[in-house]
Design an enzyme around this catalytic site. Sequence first.
Site, mmCIF file in Angstrom:
data_model
loop_
_atom_site.group_PDB
_atom_site.id
_atom_site.type_symbol
_atom_site.label_atom_id
_atom_site.label_comp_id
_atom_site.label_asym_id
_atom_site.label_seq_id
_atom_site.Cartn_x
_atom_site.Cartn_y
_atom_site.Cartn_z
ATOM 1 N N LYS A 57 0.830 -1.204 0.000
ATOM 2 C CA LYS A 57 0.000 0.000 0.000
ATOM 3 C C LYS A 57 0.869 1.262 0.000
ATOM 4 C CE LYS A 57 -3.846 -2.417 2.069
ATOM 5 N NZ LYS A 57 -4.529 -2.911 3.278
ATOM 6 N N GLN A 79 -4.710 -1.675 9.513
ATOM 7 C CA GLN A 79 -4.571 -2.996 8.887
ATOM 8 C C GLN A 79 -5.157 -4.075 9.798
ATOM 9 O OE1 GLN A 79 -3.314 -3.526 5.694
ATOM 10 N NE2 GLN A 79 -4.073 -5.607 6.020
ATOM 11 N N ASP A 101 -11.301 2.790 3.758
ATOM 12 C CA ASP A 101 -11.570 1.355 3.597
ATOM 13 C C ASP A 101 -13.072 1.106 3.385
ATOM 14 O OD1 ASP A 101 -9.587 -0.516 3.465
ATOM 15 O OD2 ASP A 101 -9.270 -0.663 5.631
#
Length: 284
Positions: A53, A97, A120
């Site tokens: 990422k 995460q 997200d």
Amino acid sequence: MSAVIIDGKQVAKDIREEIKVEVERLTQQGVRPGLAVILIGEDPASQSYVKAKAKACEEAGIYSSVIRKNETITESELLQLIDELNGDESIHGILVQLPLPKHISEEAVIQAIHPAKDVDGFHPINVGNMVIGADCYLPCTPHGVVELIKRTGTSISGKHAVVVGRSNIVGKPVSMLLLQENATVSICHSRTKNLADITRQADILVVAVGKAHMIGAEHVAPGAIVIDVGVNRVEGNKLVGDVRFDEVKEIAGFITPVPGGVGPMTITMLLKNTVEAAKKKMMA
Ligand code: NDP
């Protein structure tokens, strides 16, 4: 006839080129999109996802800050950190995460991220807006799946889409997005009886289970679009999907490989949401 292989890597590359141009434009206007990624602990898979990422951000010109914390961090310390990032003007998107250590509530963490920075798309406000078709950040993997289907040139409207898996991060949202594209959607899960009888009715089959090679030729109708979300490590550390690719590609019309299918799209959609967040901030 063998299926057309959907090249997720190439599609992702094309979209990332568009994103790069947009980032340049925003940066020239004084707003460089910024993403904060919080990584807790030493899980090797999480570490490699975070690395990918950060690299993708760098390539697109997006500012990224990876904040690494020891597994001993308390829930309240993590919530405090998220609160600080919520107020940080240089950060437009925040990603924690997953998975988290057992002593930290995933729900509390997701809800602590400001919905405007929830790139997200996991915050209940964004999930709710997605369900009613209102403006929101779409969750990255489901969004990537729909984008890949669209890029086959096939119209989703009126098609029977069968989704195998009903998780909150993949199965449910992908089903919702396909419904919004006017597909007729069936959702299958671990209690579904006669799975193959249902999946064989699919014009579009999305598989997100996490079981190596569970879907074979017996599950697929000739000409179907097959999207394999699964990522499984098998012997020799090899990555494989949930679909028996070699077998299914002889029947399907289109199929995604693993790796190189859905995976690259997930990160691309994260970049897209981060740019979107920066744009919204600029217009606010
Ligand atoms: P979950 O484990 O959260 O969900 C799996 C789903 O599969 C559940 O809904 C479960 O049903 C269902 N299931 C399990 N066994 C069967 C079965 N025998 N028949 C039918 N359904 C079954 O996984 P995720 O949704 O988080 O992830 C799915 C896969 O996608 C994983 O391999 C993951 O690594 C991958 N993934 C890939 C991403 C990418 O970017 N490429 C991103 C996110 C995930 P039930 O609800 O009844 O338990």
